[in-house]
Design an enzyme around this catalytic site. Sequence first.
Site, PDB file in Angstrom:
ATOM      1  N   GLU A 277       0.830  -1.210   0.000  1.00 23.61           N
ATOM      2  CA  GLU A 277       0.000   0.000   0.000  1.00 23.61           C
ATOM      3  C   GLU A 277       0.863   1.258   0.000  1.00 23.61           C
ATOM      4  OE1 GLU A 277      -3.115  -0.104  -0.528  1.00 23.61           O
ATOM      5  OE2 GLU A 277      -3.207  -2.288  -0.403  1.00 23.61           O
ATOM      6  N   HIS A 280       2.034   2.215  -3.481  1.00 24.05           N
ATOM      7  CA  HIS A 280       1.112   3.032  -4.270  1.00 24.05           C
ATOM      8  C   HIS A 280       1.359   4.517  -4.014  1.00 24.05           C
ATOM      9  CE1 HIS A 280      -1.206  -0.152  -5.997  1.00 24.05           C
ATOM     10  NE2 HIS A 280      -1.643  -0.618  -4.837  1.00 24.05           N
ATOM     11  N   GLU A 355      -0.761  -2.364  -9.596  1.00 23.10           N
ATOM     12  CA  GLU A 355      -0.693  -3.393  -8.555  1.00 23.10           C
ATOM     13  C   GLU A 355       0.573  -4.230  -8.697  1.00 23.10           C
ATOM     14  OE1 GLU A 355      -2.634  -3.645  -5.956  1.00 23.10           O
ATOM     15  OE2 GLU A 355      -3.823  -1.949  -6.678  1.00 23.10           O
ATOM     16  N   ASP A 359       3.499  -4.503  -5.899  1.00 20.14           N
ATOM     17  CA  ASP A 359       3.984  -5.803  -5.411  1.00 20.14           C
ATOM     18  C   ASP A 359       5.510  -5.862  -5.470  1.00 20.14           C
ATOM     19  OD1 ASP A 359       1.495  -6.805  -4.810  1.00 20.14           O
ATOM     20  OD2 ASP A 359       1.272  -7.960  -6.653  1.00 20.14           O
TER      21      ASP A 359
END
Length: 421
Positions: A277, A280, A355, A359
């Site tokens: 998170e 991001h 995403e 990761d």
Amino acid sequence: MKKVFFSVLIIYLLYAVTMSSYLFLVDTPLPEAYIGTEADPNTFMNEEQLILSTDFSKWRNVLYFVHTPFEWLIYLFVICFGISQFFARWSKQLIKFKFFQTALYVILLSCLSFLITFPIKYVAYSISKQYGISIQTFESWMKDNLIGFWIEALLLTVVVYVIMYLISKSPKRWWLYTWLLSIPFTLFLMFIQPVVIDPLYNEFYPIQDKELEEEILQLANQVDIPADRVYEVKMSEKTNALNAYVTGIGSNLRIVLWDTTLMSLSKEEVLFVMAHEMGHYDLNHLKQLLIGMIALSFVGLFITSKLYQFTINNVGKQLNLKRNEMAAIPIILLILSLLSFTTSPMSNAISRAYEYQADRYAIDLTDEPDAAVATFHKLSVEGLADVNPPTIVKLFRYTHPPMVERITHIREYRNEIDKTK
């Protein structure tokens, strides 16, 4: 126009039957390269979980593809049968001030939509409970629905009032002024959501595990995330699913963990989730998505203005509607909804790319690929996720990569790192 509606209704029913049949009957085989690997659901799900995840995913997909165009039918219905026109006239007769006329109109329109779509929403809620994802009581579920109803009604009132005012003042450039006003409005909503809107649904409080909080904040400090507290949200009374996120902007930025996540994941797994998170944030995904949304809304509002004008010019007389009348707002909402649906594959593809990046970022930050894979396994099991969905479902519904691809990507990325050492 009523004939037009019934023709569209028949097309919708044929579509719903065809799409539902396809989604229930389609079987997406696992690619041979994944069989027997960590990405193979047979290696981390038992037979019962495999059956449940398959059935639950099919129901969710059917409800999505049936419900979305059903909302379009509602807009068409209220226009073709004069219901929107009646609501607008009644609002003007009862109330003198324009803004409150708009508020009453929106409430009446929202109530009708809520009642018509309620059966579909209730079926979705019941299926989620049946498969053990939701454990929320009906009373609590209804409370959340009613809160959402009034928040959406308030926001829609503001939007409708502004759009109608701008159309009356600038028939040709209303879309541009709407777009300009939407930018600060969107930023304002992002700023207040963590502290005003989200707490209306759930209870937020500082994370109870202070040792874990300290480790999470250390990760945040490494990537210069200006957060000084981690929040826990009480979701265990509503769901068995897991989640975590970074939300808000400016001084209202928050790191949030569902309590179900803390109950189900190990410390290393939680740290991987939080690093993802944070990725991001540090990779500017939130800013890029915001800029992309603003750019897309510019194009969308321009197209909407042209289609709206075309509709009013061609069927306005038959519908007894004028360009600057409040009763015509369902036409604009219908066009915007159609555009949003047609662009969703593109926006979902961008989200899936982000995403993957997050990761990789989390692997670099935590150096815990095993924890990452274990996390994805648990997320799949607890949420009964379809790890290998049909292509059409992936295109329109998946903002995150399917777990089969996500797990494989993590291992391939780690192997690439190891080879360079």
